[in-house]
Design a protein around this motif. Structure first.
Motif, PDB file in Angstrom:
ATOM      1  N   LEU A 187      -0.642   2.676   1.749  1.00 52.52           N
ATOM      2  CA  LEU A 187      -1.357   2.894   0.500  1.00 52.52           C
ATOM      3  C   LEU A 187      -1.279   1.657  -0.381  1.00 52.52           C
ATOM      4  O   LEU A 187      -0.295   0.908  -0.339  1.00 52.52           O
ATOM      5  N   SER A 188      -2.304   1.448  -1.196  1.00 56.55           N
ATOM      6  CA  SER A 188      -2.232   0.406  -2.216  1.00 56.55           C
ATOM      7  C   SER A 188      -1.365   0.898  -3.370  1.00 56.55           C
ATOM      8  O   SER A 188      -0.966   2.065  -3.409  1.00 56.55           O
ATOM      9  N   GLU A 189      -1.098   0.029  -4.328  1.00 55.90           N
ATOM     10  CA  GLU A 189      -0.225   0.423  -5.445  1.00 55.90           C
ATOM     11  C   GLU A 189      -0.838   1.558  -6.250  1.00 55.90           C
ATOM     12  O   GLU A 189      -0.155   2.518  -6.610  1.00 55.90           O
ATOM     13  N   SER A 190      -2.127   1.462  -6.541  1.00 57.32           N
ATOM     14  CA  SER A 190      -2.787   2.523  -7.323  1.00 57.32           C
ATOM     15  C   SER A 190      -2.884   3.823  -6.526  1.00 57.32           C
ATOM     16  O   SER A 190      -2.706   4.918  -7.076  1.00 57.32           O
ATOM     17  N   GLU A 191      -3.143   3.720  -5.219  1.00 54.69           N
ATOM     18  CA  GLU A 191      -3.226   4.917  -4.381  1.00 54.69           C
ATOM     19  C   GLU A 191      -1.861   5.584  -4.245  1.00 54.69           C
ATOM     20  O   GLU A 191      -1.766   6.819  -4.218  1.00 54.69           O
ATOM     21  N   ALA A 192      -0.791   4.780  -4.167  1.00 57.16           N
ATOM     22  CA  ALA A 192       0.554   5.341  -4.059  1.00 57.16           C
ATOM     23  C   ALA A 192       0.946   6.082  -5.341  1.00 57.16           C
ATOM     24  O   ALA A 192       1.561   7.149  -5.287  1.00 57.16           O
ATOM     25  N   LYS A 193       0.575   5.531  -6.488  1.00 55.64           N
ATOM     26  CA  LYS A 193       0.863   6.210  -7.758  1.00 55.64           C
ATOM     27  C   LYS A 193       0.074   7.513  -7.864  1.00 55.64           C
ATOM     28  O   LYS A 193       0.591   8.521  -8.344  1.00 55.64           O
ATOM     29  N   ALA A 194      -1.183   7.473  -7.412  1.00 52.70           N
ATOM     30  CA  ALA A 194      -2.000   8.691  -7.455  1.00 52.70           C
ATOM     31  C   ALA A 194      -1.453   9.767  -6.531  1.00 52.70           C
ATOM     32  O   ALA A 194      -1.577  10.965  -6.810  1.00 52.70           O
TER      33      ALA A 194
END
Length: 242
Positions: A187-194
């Protein structure tokens, strides 16, 4: 709640392969906890949801989800754990569920295919990855990362939820630690946070929609826009400053 979560789900798992089981009514949180803990940094008490997970290994097991069982409707979240490619396809395309669980403890017996995954995304269904096996055993950590990356290649990081399935407090990790684990899953950073925030909320709202006739409305406060310091046109403002 010291770990940093404001909402948790109590999971009731039914595996039809082990023995004949029936879906019972969810246990009320008030029966388990005399008083719910306060979320750290707030004055609100933690919210406890009820979740039902069905481990299906035969197409006949899916008939229970297609039926209008009164007890099923009492759960906030419905998840299905398909064991074969055919059942994974059925879960993504036809079953009325909120989560599709991905096996992370062993090598997948099938490959993810784009059509059913895209169909699940269009239907608002989310895919769940567990992180507890990855911190327990090195072999399961390898399977977790491998299976997660295989899924990311198809779904492109969309509709992913990372949860714990923890049975003991020591197996829990904070949301920021879990988001960092998401980077290992592809996951990207934004996807991991989501995957530990907005996607979890969307899953909960999808469950509420499933229980209602049409849908639900969720409102949030819109932040105010900062007023511009100058209201004059740019040409006049330049002359004034000169």
């Amino acid at each position: 709640f010291s770990v940093g979560y404001s909402v948790v789900a109590l999971n009731h798992v039914i595996d039809f392969k082990e023995k004949k089981q029936e879906i019972i009514k969810p246990v009320s949180p008030s029966e388990l906890f005399p008083s719910l803990p306060i979320v750290q940094g707030t004055s609100k008490r933690i919210k406890v949801l009820t979740r039902l997970t069905l481990v299906v290994s035969d197409p006949s097991h899916c008939n229970l989800l297609r039926s209008t069982s009164a007890n099923i409707r009492l759960y906030d979240i419905i998840a299905v754990f398909p064991k074969t490619e055919k059942l994974f396809h059925i879960a993504c395309t036809t079953l009325d569920v909120d989560l599709v669980c991905i096996n992370v403890t062993e090598k997948l017996p099938f490959y993810f295919r784009r059509p059913p995954v895209n169909m699940a995304i269009d239907r608002g269904i989310y895919f769940e990855l567990l992180y507890t096996p990855a911190i327990k055993d090195s072999t399961m950590r390898r399977y977790t990362i491998s299976n997660a990356i295989s899924l990311m290649q198809i779904c492109k990081g969309k509709n992913i939820v990372i949860s714990s399935a923890a049975e003991r407090p020591l197996e829990l990790r904070g949301p920021y630690d879990v988001a960092n684990l998401g980077l290992l899953f592809g996951l990207s950073e934004s996807e991991a946070k989501a995957a530990v925030s907005t996607n979890c909320r969307a899953t909960m709202l999808h469950g509420e929609t499933r229980k209602s006739a049409c849908g639900i409305v969720y409102t949030v406060k819109k932040p105010r826009k900062v007023e511009e310091e100058e209201t004059l046109p740019a040409c006049k403002r330049a002359k004034t400053q000169a």
